[in-house]
Design an enzyme around this catalytic site. Structure first.
Site, PDB file in Angstrom:
ATOM      1  N   TYR A   1       3.321   9.915   0.811  1.00 56.99           N
ATOM      2  CA  TYR A   1       4.408   9.153   1.837  1.00 56.99           C
ATOM      3  C   TYR A   1       5.698   9.431   1.242  1.00 56.99           C
ATOM      4  O   TYR A   1       6.679   9.270   1.966  1.00 56.99           O
ATOM      5  CB  TYR A   1       4.095   7.752   1.722  1.00 56.99           C
ATOM      6  CG  TYR A   1       2.578   7.065   2.166  1.00 56.99           C
ATOM      7  CD1 TYR A   1       1.953   8.118   2.976  1.00 56.99           C
ATOM      8  CD2 TYR A   1       2.265   6.100   1.934  1.00 56.99           C
ATOM      9  CE1 TYR A   1       0.443   7.743   3.440  1.00 56.99           C
ATOM     10  CE2 TYR A   1       1.007   5.561   2.396  1.00 56.99           C
ATOM     11  CZ  TYR A   1       0.090   6.555   3.069  1.00 56.99           C
ATOM     12  OH  TYR A   1      -0.975   5.925   3.235  1.00 56.99           O
TER      13      TYR A   1
ATOM     14  N   HIS B   1      -7.568   9.541  -1.944  1.00 58.47           N
ATOM     15  CA  HIS B   1      -6.951   9.290  -0.583  1.00 58.47           C
ATOM     16  C   HIS B   1      -7.747  10.009   0.523  1.00 58.47           C
ATOM     17  O   HIS B   1      -7.913   9.595   1.749  1.00 58.47           O
ATOM     18  CB  HIS B   1      -5.449   9.894  -0.643  1.00 58.47           C
ATOM     19  CG  HIS B   1      -4.621   9.545   0.581  1.00 58.47           C
ATOM     20  ND1 HIS B   1      -3.269   9.648   0.486  1.00 58.47           N
ATOM     21  CD2 HIS B   1      -4.975   8.787   1.932  1.00 58.47           C
ATOM     22  CE1 HIS B   1      -2.761   9.053   1.580  1.00 58.47           C
ATOM     23  NE2 HIS B   1      -3.611   8.665   2.390  1.00 58.47           N
TER      24      HIS B   1
ATOM     25  N   LYS C   1      -2.775   5.791  -4.039  1.00 62.49           N
ATOM     26  CA  LYS C   1      -3.764   6.884  -3.809  1.00 62.49           C
ATOM     27  C   LYS C   1      -3.619   8.066  -4.723  1.00 62.49           C
ATOM     28  O   LYS C   1      -2.529   8.584  -5.163  1.00 62.49           O
ATOM     29  CB  LYS C   1      -3.918   7.165  -2.411  1.00 62.49           C
ATOM     30  CG  LYS C   1      -3.956   5.681  -1.594  1.00 62.49           C
ATOM     31  CD  LYS C   1      -3.628   6.038  -0.064  1.00 62.49           C
ATOM     32  CE  LYS C   1      -3.792   4.886   0.640  1.00 62.49           C
ATOM     33  NZ  LYS C   1      -2.451   4.272   0.657  1.00 62.49           N
TER      34      LYS C   1
ATOM     35  N   ASP D   1       0.894  -1.312  -0.012  1.00 61.87           N
ATOM     36  CA  ASP D   1      -0.053  -0.024   0.053  1.00 61.87           C
ATOM     37  C   ASP D   1       0.948   1.413  -0.102  1.00 61.87           C
ATOM     38  O   ASP D   1       1.636   1.399   1.028  1.00 61.87           O
ATOM     39  CB  ASP D   1      -0.874  -0.071   1.242  1.00 61.87           C
ATOM     40  CG  ASP D   1      -1.993   1.049   0.997  1.00 61.87           C
ATOM     41  OD1 ASP D   1      -2.915   0.784   0.796  1.00 61.87           O
ATOM     42  OD2 ASP D   1      -1.685   1.959   1.945  1.00 61.87           O
TER      43      ASP D   1
END
Length: 376
Positions: free
Chosen positions: A100, A162, A129, A95
């Site tokens: 990130y 997201h 996402k 994921d």
């Protein structure tokens, strides 16, 4: 005699032959045109149907790999070791997300692992996402293309919205791997939230990505019942999953019930209560005395108990760890060669009683009053 002599004359016969051939050619051309139109129409229907049918197929795949590796808060220098060990241990669902800020490093190590092992791309279930600055219809594909370039992929197995909120657009270079800064995640206390972008506009562009073959399934993240319900009033392709914060202190039973009834798979992030993210003074799920006692009874850790509880509820999970030992402990709760831990009805009720509706991820802390639109 004129009639009989005429129709039996060689000249008249040749004329009828020519007329007959012309009629046949005309009918043939019309039939070919009609057949072509039917074929094109059928192909279009089959293509759209195949796109829609990708959803339940991928839901089944998620069930095949119920525990996925989360990559939030895995620093770029930790990525190679974390991803490599996870794949060796048997993780197949990974994921990711642009915010990130490690997708380029993940893409590099994935290619290395695929090159030196018997694994193929089709053996992995890769998720990313859509970041908030790319919610407008003309920007959705750009956001995906950037992720595909960073991850070194041709397609995603699952692409999620997201967060429901859109931010004002941030121009990016899709050909540049990685991000020079964290501007795409900067809301300026909620001032950069763009309330003029609807979830329907974003979702239509997400559906286009499925039809183009760039993603196999689409879903959402952090959607409460009201927004999920509104989204599905106009969706051609329903969301495959809704990924939300779920743990014993935030169980969201009504959301689970609604998603189950609507055929949307509910997936848990932070299933352990974010031990590495929580602030001082916040409750610690890992130290809850009820959970400690139940885990001791089954001879497993509290973290493993939280995963067992989540899976027994019918949700899949995303859990992050850079430690090979922790990764193995987590994955063991879903592998066939491990003695299956089954919680009794009484134990499930004991855990159910721990629910306090406590969120570790609170948009109102980041976005002010504009953040309340997510959960209230």
């Amino acid at each position: 005699w004129t009639y009989r002599s005429t129709i039996h004359s060689p000249t008249f016969s040749r004329i009828w032959i020519l007329v007959g051939c012309g009629v046949l050619m005309l009918l043939s051309s019309r039939w070919l045109s009609f057949s072509t139109l039917v074929s094109l129409s059928t192909a279009r229907r089959n293509f759209t149907s195949a796109a829609c049918q990708a959803q339940p197929f991928d839901r089944m795949l998620i069930k095949d790999f119920p525990i996925g590796l989360g990559t939030y808060q895995i620093s770029p220098d930790q990525v190679p070791t974390a991803i490599s060990s996870a794949i060796k241990l048997g993780y197949r669902r990974i994921d990711c997300a642009p915010v990130y800020f490690n997708e380029d490093k993940i893409g590099d190590i994935l290619q290395q692992e695929l090159a030196k092992s018997d694994l193929e791309r089709k053996d992995l279930f890769l998720v990313s996402k859509l970041a908030s600055p790319f919610h407008r219809r003309e920007h959705v594909k750009i956001g995906l293309q950037k992720t595909l370039n960073d991850l070194r992929l041709d397609y995603l197995d699952l692409f999620l919205v997201h967060w429901p909120q859109a931010f004002t657009h941030v121009p990016i270079d899709v050909n540049q791997r990685g991000y020079p800064d964290e501007e795409i995640d900067e809301s300026d206390g909620g001032k950069r939230i763009d309330p003029t972008v609807s979830i329907h506009e974003t979702w239509k562009a997400m559906e286009d990505l499925v039809e183009e073959g760039l993603v196999r399934s689409i879903g959402v993240s952090n959607f409460p019942i009201s927004l999920l319900h509104e989204l599905m009033t106009q969706s051609k392709i329903p969301p495959a999953i809704n990924q939300v914060e779920l743990h014993p202190y935030l169980q969201q039973p009504k959301l689970l019930e609604y998603c189950t009834k609507r055929g949307v798979h509910l997936q848990a992030y932070s299933p352990l209560g974010t031990p590495g993210y929580k602030e001082d003074g916040e409750p610690d799920v890992m130290k809850d005395p009820v959970l400690v006692e139940i885990a001791k009874k089954h001879e497993i850790t509290v973290a493993q108990l939280c995963l067992v509880w989540a899976l027994q509820r019918g949700t899949s999970v995303v859990t992050k760890s850079v430690s090979p030992q922790r990764q193995e402990e987590n994955l063991a709760m879903a592998t066939r060669d491990h003695p299956k831990v089954v919680l009794t009805d009484e134990e499930m009720q004991q855990i159910s009683a721990l629910d306090r509706g406590y969120r570790f991820f609170r948009p109102e802390d980041w976005w002010g009053s504009m953040g309340m639109a997510v959960f209230n």
